[in-house]
Design an enzyme around this catalytic site. Sequence first.
Site, PDB file in Angstrom:
ATOM      1  N   HIS A 220     -41.670  -0.282  25.009  1.00 55.79           N
ATOM      2  CA  HIS A 220     -42.964  -0.784  25.479  1.00 55.79           C
ATOM      3  C   HIS A 220     -43.394  -0.043  26.753  1.00 55.79           C
ATOM      4  O   HIS A 220     -44.582   0.226  26.956  1.00 55.79           O
ATOM      5  CB  HIS A 220     -42.878  -2.294  25.729  1.00 55.79           C
ATOM      6  CG  HIS A 220     -44.179  -2.905  26.136  1.00 55.79           C
ATOM      7  ND1 HIS A 220     -45.260  -2.978  25.290  1.00 55.79           N
ATOM      8  CD2 HIS A 220     -44.575  -3.475  27.301  1.00 55.79           C
ATOM      9  CE1 HIS A 220     -46.269  -3.558  25.912  1.00 55.79           C
ATOM     10  NE2 HIS A 220     -45.876  -3.874  27.141  1.00 55.79           N
TER      11      HIS A 220
ATOM     12  N   GLU B 281     -55.179  -2.956  30.063  1.00 63.88           N
ATOM     13  CA  GLU B 281     -56.547  -3.454  30.168  1.00 63.88           C
ATOM     14  C   GLU B 281     -57.345  -2.791  31.289  1.00 63.88           C
ATOM     15  O   GLU B 281     -58.562  -2.912  31.350  1.00 63.88           O
ATOM     16  CB  GLU B 281     -56.546  -4.975  30.363  1.00 63.88           C
ATOM     17  CG  GLU B 281     -56.126  -5.760  29.131  1.00 63.88           C
ATOM     18  CD  GLU B 281     -54.611  -5.737  28.868  1.00 63.88           C
ATOM     19  OE1 GLU B 281     -54.224  -5.685  27.693  1.00 63.88           O
ATOM     20  OE2 GLU B 281     -53.827  -5.750  29.844  1.00 63.88           O
TER      21      GLU B 281
END
Length: 178
Positions: free
Chosen positions: A91, A61
């Site tokens: 990930h 983000e």
Amino acid sequence: MAANEQHYTLDRPSFDEGPKILIVVAPYYKDIADDLVAGARAEVEAAGGTSEVVEVPGALEVPTAIGIAERLGDFDGYVALGCVIRGETTHYETVCNDSSRAIQLLGLQGLCIGNGILTVETRAQAEVRAGVQNKGGGAAAAALHLIALTRRFGGARGGVGFKPLGEDTILATGGTTV
């Protein structure tokens, strides 16, 4: 960085008017993030600038927040901070690669960004980089150097790509306006 290696560091840039920096941090590992922010703030202040800190949920983000701030805020530069520690899944690669790529793309659009998102194998590595190695300060220094370079070359031009011709430019080149 090996303990016995020496690295060259550019002198801190100086400014007639102190830059305004947005520090965007993903405090997933709060203690590490706090060290990064402290280093970044100290570097900005040492250069005569001011900073504001915003937190986002994660490293992915950070570039989005910088993009929003660039469109809606009034900042000379940005410092991206956070920490990604390798886990058991892929990930880690996704977060590291995609956050870094997005920050690089924003930079190529003309934003002055210092990337201090740590990508490490262990918490111990992160602690050293955030504390002893002051990677937050290093990221702020990178942003400050880019701001100085931008000011040297005449300031921001409003993005990348084609610059629309103004009436003065059209008339100076012998063209006509519509």
